[in-house]
Write a protein that holds these residues in place. Structure first.
Motif, mmCIF file in Angstrom:
data_model
loop_
_atom_site.group_PDB
_atom_site.id
_atom_site.type_symbol
_atom_site.label_atom_id
_atom_site.label_comp_id
_atom_site.label_asym_id
_atom_site.label_seq_id
_atom_site.Cartn_x
_atom_site.Cartn_y
_atom_site.Cartn_z
ATOM 1 N N ALA A 1 9.746 -4.342 0.449
ATOM 2 C CA ALA A 1 9.916 -3.798 1.722
ATOM 3 C C ALA A 1 9.311 -2.295 1.663
ATOM 4 C CB ALA A 1 11.228 -3.794 2.212
ATOM 5 N N ALA A 2 9.577 -1.773 0.501
ATOM 6 C CA ALA A 2 9.262 -0.210 0.475
ATOM 7 C C ALA A 2 7.716 -0.360 0.166
ATOM 8 C CB ALA A 2 9.960 0.426 -0.837
ATOM 9 N N ALA A 3 7.136 -1.238 -0.682
ATOM 10 C CA ALA A 3 5.848 -1.468 -1.078
ATOM 11 C C ALA A 3 4.896 -1.821 0.212
ATOM 12 C CB ALA A 3 5.585 -2.424 -1.916
ATOM 13 N N ILE A 4 5.538 -2.530 1.051
ATOM 14 C CA ILE A 4 4.633 -2.941 2.380
ATOM 15 C C ILE A 4 4.631 -1.718 3.346
ATOM 16 C CG2 ILE A 4 4.851 -4.325 4.603
ATOM 17 C CD1 ILE A 4 5.979 -6.722 2.586
ATOM 18 N N ALA A 5 5.744 -1.117 3.380
ATOM 19 C CA ALA A 5 5.960 0.145 4.479
ATOM 20 C C ALA A 5 4.850 1.308 3.930
ATOM 21 C CB ALA A 5 7.428 0.617 4.335
ATOM 22 N N ALA A 6 4.846 1.264 2.765
ATOM 23 C CA ALA A 6 3.874 2.437 2.086
ATOM 24 C C ALA A 6 2.306 2.063 2.344
ATOM 25 C CB ALA A 6 4.066 2.730 0.568
ATOM 26 N N GLU A 7 2.036 0.727 2.740
ATOM 27 C CA GLU A 7 0.782 0.366 2.766
ATOM 28 C C GLU A 7 0.100 0.619 4.014
ATOM 29 O OE1 GLU A 7 -1.649 -1.472 -0.050
ATOM 30 O OE2 GLU A 7 -0.180 -0.028 -0.822
ATOM 31 N N LEU B 1 -1.077 -9.615 4.432
ATOM 32 C CA LEU B 1 -0.181 -10.686 4.276
ATOM 33 C C LEU B 1 0.899 -10.570 3.349
ATOM 34 C CD1 LEU B 1 -2.674 -13.947 4.649
ATOM 35 C CD2 LEU B 1 -0.922 -13.015 6.337
ATOM 36 N N LEU B 2 0.988 -9.205 2.985
ATOM 37 C CA LEU B 2 2.013 -8.864 1.918
ATOM 38 C C LEU B 2 3.312 -9.112 2.428
ATOM 39 C CD1 LEU B 2 0.740 -5.385 0.416
ATOM 40 C CD2 LEU B 2 0.923 -7.618 -0.776
ATOM 41 N N ALA B 3 3.703 -9.131 3.766
ATOM 42 C CA ALA B 3 5.152 -9.333 4.242
ATOM 43 C C ALA B 3 5.348 -10.921 4.081
ATOM 44 C CB ALA B 3 5.297 -8.856 5.733
ATOM 45 N N ASP B 4 4.509 -11.732 4.449
ATOM 46 C CA ASP B 4 4.381 -13.400 4.403
ATOM 47 C C ASP B 4 4.573 -13.667 2.950
ATOM 48 O OD1 ASP B 4 3.791 -13.951 7.187
ATOM 49 O OD2 ASP B 4 1.904 -13.140 6.747
ATOM 50 N N LEU B 5 3.846 -12.934 2.066
ATOM 51 C CA LEU B 5 4.063 -13.279 0.468
ATOM 52 C C LEU B 5 5.426 -12.889 0.000
ATOM 53 C CD1 LEU B 5 2.902 -14.107 -2.173
ATOM 54 C CD2 LEU B 5 2.157 -11.803 -2.609
ATOM 55 N N GLY B 6 5.753 -11.788 0.551
ATOM 56 C CA GLY B 6 7.256 -11.409 0.025
ATOM 57 C C GLY B 6 8.462 -12.390 0.489
ATOM 58 N N ARG B 7 8.234 -12.736 1.728
ATOM 59 C CA ARG B 7 9.218 -13.781 2.332
ATOM 60 C C ARG B 7 9.197 -14.992 1.428
ATOM 61 N NH1 ARG B 7 7.956 -11.234 7.286
ATOM 62 N NH2 ARG B 7 6.198 -12.792 7.567
ATOM 63 N N LEU B 8 8.049 -15.534 1.102
ATOM 64 C CA LEU B 8 7.679 -16.560 0.263
ATOM 65 C C LEU B 8 8.369 -16.544 -1.116
ATOM 66 C CD1 LEU B 8 6.402 -19.519 0.635
ATOM 67 C CD2 LEU B 8 4.396 -18.395 -0.238
ATOM 68 N N THR B 9 8.205 -15.394 -1.801
ATOM 69 C CA THR B 9 8.795 -15.186 -2.891
ATOM 70 C C THR B 9 10.282 -15.395 -3.167
ATOM 71 O OG1 THR B 9 8.794 -12.822 -2.867
ATOM 72 C CG2 THR B 9 6.829 -13.945 -3.915
#
Length: 201
Positions: A67-73, A78-86
Motif C-alpha cells: 500500500a505504501a509503495a503504491i501510494a508513493a508512485e 496495475l500495481l494495486a491489482d498485482l498487490g491484491r493478487l499476491t
C-alpha cells in the motif's frame, strides 16, 4: 463437536479457527488420561500458533509495504491489482500473470520487475528468462531471503480521514451486536452448522 470449537470454548484460542496439530498415534490405544501425551500435543499447538502469528505479521507487513509503495508512485498502473493478487497467489510468473490481468507476457514481465524494484516481490528463479517471483512474506517463510535485522520500522500513523470511516464501522457493528442480542444471539455464538449437535426446534 469439532476440536476447534472445543478449544475456543476452553479459552485456549480467541477464535474457533486455531492452528491445529496432528494427533499422536498413542491416542489410538489410550484408555485412561495421558498427561504426558496431552502436554506434548499442547506444546505442538502452541508452536504452531506462534508460527502462525509470525506468518500473519509478515503477511500484514507485505500488505502495508504494498500500500505504501503504491501510494508513493505517481503512476501506479496495475500495481494495486498485482498487490491484491499476491494475497491469494503469492507465486507468480509472467506467463501466469498475463491472462489474470489482461496483459501481454512482456507487459506482465515488466510489471513483475517493477514490483521487484519496489521491494514488493522477490525474484527466486535466478534465470534471465521465464523468471518466477514470490511475495516477500512467503520468501521469508521459505528462507529464500534473510529476515530484516534490527528494530522493525515504525508504521506511519493512519490518515485522519480514516477516523470517521472507522467510527461509522464501529457504530454499525455495535448496532448489529445489539440487534443480535435482542434476538437472543451473540456475535460469538456458534451456528448449528459449526457443531455436530442438531439444531433446536
Amino acid at each position: 463437536m469439532a476440536a476447534d470449537i472445543v478449544l475456543a470454548r476452553m479459552g485456549l484460542t480467541t477464535r474457533p479457527l486455531p492452528c491445529l496439530v496432528l494427533g499422536d498415534p498413542g491416542q489410538r490405544f489410550a484408555i485412561g488420561p495421558r498427561p504426558t501425551l496431552l502436554k506434548r500435543l499442547l506444546k505442538q499447538l502452541r508452536r504452531a500458533a506462534e508460527d502462525g502469528l509470525v506468518r500473519l505479521n509478515r503477511l500484514e507487513d507485505h500488505a502495508r509495504r504494498t500500500a505504501a509503495a503504491i501510494a508513493a508512485e505517481r503512476r501506479p498502473g496495475l500495481l494495486a491489482d498485482l498487490g491484491r493478487l499476491t494475497l491469494t497467489q503469492p507465486c507468480l510468473a509472467a506467463r501466469t500473470l498475463a491472462p489474470l490481468l489482461g496483459l501481454t507476457i512482456s507487459g506482465a514481465g515488466k510489471l513483475l520487475e517493477r514490483a521487484t524494484r519496489l521491494g514488493l516481490l522477490v525474484e527466486t528463479s535466478g534465470r534471465d528468462t521465464w523468471r518466477s517471483y514470490l511475495a516477500r512474506d512467503v520468501a521469508l517463510t521459505l528462507g529464500l531471503i534473510a529476515p530484516p535485522l534490527g528494530r522493525p520500522a515504525i508504521s506511519a500513523p493512519p490518515s485522519p480521514a480514516l477516523a470517521p470511516v472507522l467510527a461509522a464501522f464501529d457504530a454499525e457493528m455495535a448496532a448489529l451486536d445489539a440487534r443480535l442480542a435482542r434476538l437472543g444471539l451473540g456475535s460469538n455464538t456458534p451456528s448449528p452448522e459449526d457443531t455436530d449437535l442438531p439444531p433446536e426446534n
